[in-house]
Every structure is written in structure tokens, then in C-alpha cells.
Design a protein around this motif. Structure first.
Motif, mmCIF file in Angstrom:
data_model
loop_
_atom_site.group_PDB
_atom_site.id
_atom_site.type_symbol
_atom_site.label_atom_id
_atom_site.label_comp_id
_atom_site.label_asym_id
_atom_site.label_seq_id
_atom_site.Cartn_x
_atom_site.Cartn_y
_atom_site.Cartn_z
ATOM 1 N N GLU B 62 0.818 -1.200 0.000
ATOM 2 C CA GLU B 62 0.000 0.000 0.000
ATOM 3 C C GLU B 62 0.856 1.256 0.000
ATOM 4 O O GLU B 62 0.560 2.231 -0.701
ATOM 5 C CB GLU B 62 -0.951 0.024 1.209
ATOM 6 N N LEU B 67 -2.495 1.159 -3.174
ATOM 7 C CA LEU B 67 -3.592 0.212 -3.391
ATOM 8 C C LEU B 67 -3.774 -0.726 -2.203
ATOM 9 O O LEU B 67 -2.811 -1.159 -1.573
ATOM 10 C CB LEU B 67 -3.313 -0.621 -4.643
ATOM 11 N N LYS B 123 -3.272 2.135 -12.206
ATOM 12 C CA LYS B 123 -3.873 2.572 -10.946
ATOM 13 C C LYS B 123 -2.844 2.988 -9.922
ATOM 14 O O LYS B 123 -3.191 3.550 -8.872
ATOM 15 C CB LYS B 123 -4.728 1.444 -10.357
#
Lengths: 249, 249
Positions: B62, B67, B123
Motif C-alpha cells: 500500500e 492500493l 492505478k
DNA sequence: TTTTCAATGTGTCTTAATGACACTAAGATA
DNA sequence: TATCTTAGTGTCATTAAGACACATTGAAAA
């Protein structure tokens, strides 16, 4: 009693071995019964600061079975915070199995590396106990005693991993005697996979791997047709392990 | 600079993450360039004494990608004695990337747990550097820079593991955008497997898994026939991961 | 001595999965 | 409007897997 005054071990790190054997059509695991206590443990050890983790796993395996050069594979690291049981540690301490000097060492948070081994049941010397265990016995994986810490999880995961490995590689060279019959080999697979297999299809598939040599001998003394004895073609067997058996892609 | 005065970490234990992404038909890995030094490292971390190892791996993932809830799997513990490079540690120290208080901590023998993650390239927020790294970039696995310690081995083993996993489970839900074309999915497989696949057979097999939904949309703006867009049927995809795709036994 | 019993060895058919392979269709660009 | 590049599609051949039945052997029982 184990003494850690020397402080020569990696702190908070252990190795546990799931040693599989095959006997009486049952998959067995070598376990230690803690002295005067009602729980059992996987044979394990601690990793010396100047020793590799694999090395320690091999040492554990040899110390418990007398065997070297055995199939032994790391399969998982168990690193959850709560994986050791304080109740079990209390019991060990109460029984004097942990020296008072080492209590704090053992109470620390521990992670453990799981290894599994496949060994030939009959080749294992009747395992000797040590300072903290009163028995070292083969237990059927269908009737397991209460186990220390998360050792049952470790064992289950080892079995799962073994099942998966069957898709990639042949098995048996470490678990069966040198010569064996096709039904014995099948029984081994059925036991590991925990499901029955068709005799004819099993034979076809196994012979298709071309890792078996027909010895043209038969197992006598059985009250029925005497089965053929096979042995593994070691070279081809090794090659099959290297290359993998059937891959989807 | 990382400070370990608090002594709140498991000593001699780290976690390293191989974070895979897919971009321009290349499999990429997220790597950190050590500040003012010519080698790169896998993003990693140390395990707090009261934190699980998985937990730390997730934290690393993360912190580098922004993410959460991402496919992340432990695949191996690297525990050889000589796996860290004293030369590299020398360099880190010379650059002042290790505080003098922590030198002895870092010089200890270390083992590391390898995790690999599959993330959607687009992303990932442009990853921010930290105290000890000057860049955090995607590197193609075909053109890797010099890497710290045994991180290249770790990366290679992660890739191997990923290849094997393709036999058991579908892949792509984490690596591709929500909607994608069949050729894109195939390119992903080809990239991971490092070999070409037949278009027609790939399509047949993939559709046979019944994890794809045809969106009846097409990708426009390409100088040829516009390909169909698919998305994953998340429920069935998850079920396929649970149950495994094709098993030999 | 013969019969019985229990397990072994073997082959075929069907179905499913895989591998090899060629032509038509679409959409942007020249 | 022609061209170019990639997408979409179906069939045949081969291989692997699943289902299934009967003859054989050798010890033990009758």
C-alpha cells in the motif's frame, strides 16, 4: 531442556518439519510427544546465526530419522502474531522443559518456516526421544493428537501442498521401498489425495510417465495373484521432477 | 534514514514485495533506486514485533502503490546465510542511508520473506520516493538494473511461481483494466509465460473457463478491426481461484 | 485334490481437451 | 477507394481422460 545462553540462534525464528511416511496404507507423520504433557509437536529446531534455514531443516530431519539426502521442501512461513499458544508455553515451563534462563527467549514472538519431507517409513530408525519429548511416533494423519501451537495448521498446509505437487511431479521414490507393486503405488496416491482412483487408468497414466521399470519379479506370499514388482528409473524420475509432469500452458 | 532505536521490529527479518504490473505488453516490476547508488531494491519492510508478516507485506504494497485489497501472496522464505551483500551495505552506510545507531542492526544476518503482488499499472499513483531511495519506477523484467543483495533471485523466483500459478488459477483481474480485449489478455499470458500462444486455442480455452463477460463494446481508435471488450465475471473468477482450474488428479 | 476367494492384469469405447491450421471481416490510414 | 493490420471464427487430427468387464493367479479353505 534446551539452553540458549549462548545466544547463537536467530531470535524468534524456528523451523518445523512435517515428515511424511507411508505405512499400512496410511499417510503418517512423525510427531513428538512433549514430556508429561498431553500435546504433540512437529519436530523442529532453531536456526543458528551462521546456518542457513534449509540447513537447519535438514539437520532436524536427520536428527529424527537418521536419514540424509531426502526430499525436503520449504512450503510456507507461518508468521501470524498469535500463532504460539501461551497455554502451551505455560505447560512447558511448568514441566521444567524450558530453563528459567530461556523463558524470555521462548516467550518472544516466533515465526516458523514449514518444511515437508517424504521418507521411507521402514528406513527410519526407531526415533529416540530427547530432553523435552517422551515419545517420537508416527501418527496417522486421520487420527492426530492435540498439537502444540499452530502445528496442526502447519501439518494441514503441508498436506495440501503435497496434494498440489502431485500435479507437477511424480512421487514415491522417497516414500516406498525400492521395489513396489502398482497397487501399492496407487494406494499411496489414493492416500495422499484422499480419494479412490481407477486401477486401470492409474496404471496407464503412471506407465505413461515412463519412470517405472518392471523388475519382472513378483511379490509372493499374498493370498491372491502375485503382483508385479516395479522400481523407479531414477534418472527419468529426476528428470520428471525437474521438468514437471503436466502443465496446462 | 530508517531508525530502529525503538527496537520494535523482529530482528533479522524483512519482507520483500515483487510488485508486478503489465504495460506496453511487458511485464514490469516496481523497484526502488537507492539514493546516489547504482543499485535497485525490491520494496520491502521490517516486521513489527506485534504485526503479522502478511500484514507488513500489505503495508509495503500500500505504501508504494496506494492500493489495498490487492492480490498478494507469500511465495518463499529466503534464508541463506550469505544472501545480503556486505558491499551493498557498505555503500548504503557510506551514503548515510543507515543511521550510525542502526548499523549493527542492519549488519546482522537477515532472512526475508518474499511476496508477489499483481497490480494494475495505471492505478498505481506515481510512486513517491522515501528517505533512502531517489526513484521508484517500473522496470521491465527483461531489462533489470543491478539489484541489491539477492533481490534478483527473489524476483526470478516470484516470476517462476507466477508461471506455475497460471496452471491453477486465472489471472488478469488485478493486472488489466476493468475492460480489456482478448488479444490483450492473451498478450498478458504470453508475457508471463514468455512464449507465444495460438490465438484461436487461447480464446477457446479462456472462454471455456467461463469467467469472462462480453461487454458488447469495442475498443475504437485502432487502425484495424476494433476488438471486443470483455470484463471478468468477478464471482466466477473468485470461484475459479478457490477451486483451481485444471488438476491432473 | 479341488474349490473358493480376493486381488491382479489387461483392452476398448467414449468423451473431452489440445494442437495445428486458413480464411473472412472490420476500421483506420494512405 | 485501396491497402494494411489485426480481429474473429471453425474444423480436423491427435492426445488424454473416464468408464467399464473379464480372465488370471496363488493362497487358503473345504
Amino acid at each position: 531442556m534446551i539452553d540458549f545462553k549462548t545466544d547463537s540462534f536467530q531470535p524468534g525464528l524456528s523451523v518445523d518439519c512435517v515428515i511424511f511416511g507411508f505405512h499400512n496404507n496410511e499417510l503418517k507423520v512423525l510427531l513428538l510427544k512433549m514430556k508429561n504433557l498431553d500435546f504433540w509437536a512437529l519436530p523442529g529446531g532453531f536456526v543458528g546465526k551462521d546456518h542457513g534455514v534449509d540447513e537447519e531443516a535438514n539437520r532436524v530431519l536427520e536428527s529424527r530419522t537418521g536419514l540424509t539426502d531426502i526430499f525436503l521442501r520449504q512450503f510456507y512461513l507461518f508468521g501470524n502474531v498469535g500463532r504460539t499458544s501461551t497455554e502451551h508455553l505455560d505447560s512447558l515451563e511448568a514441566q521444567g522443559l524450558i530453563s528459567s534462563d530461556n523463558v524470555s527467549w521462548f516467550r518472544k514472538r516466533f515465526i516458523t518456516v514449514g518444511y515437508y519431507a517424504l521418507v521411507e517409513y521402514s528406513k527410519v530408525k526407531q526415533p529416540t526421544v530427547d530432553d523435552i519429548s517422551e515419545r517420537c511416533d508416527w501418527c496417522s494423519i486421520n487420527e492426530l493428537p492435540e498439537m502444540m501451537h499452530d502445528h496442526l495448521d502447519i501439518l494441514k498446509k503441508a498436506h495440501e501442498t503435497l496434494k498440489k505437487e502431485l500435479n507437477y511431479q511424480p512421487i514415491g521414490i522417497n516414500l516406498l521401498p525400492q521395489e513396489f507393486t502398482m497397487p501399492e503405488l496407487q494406494a499411496l496416491y489414493e492416500t495422499i489425495l484422499e480419494k479412490p482412483l481407477d486401477r486401470r487408468n492409474f496404471r496407464r497414466k503412471m506407465l505413461g510417465y515412463e519412470i517405472l521399470i518392471n523388475t519382472d519379479k513378483r511379490r509372493t506370499g499374498v493370498a491372491h495373484k502375485s503382483p508385479n514388482l516395479y522400481k523407479f528409473d531414477v534418472k527419468k524420475y529426476q528428470k520428471a521432477i525437474q521438468g514437471g509432469l503436466s502443465q496446462s500452458w
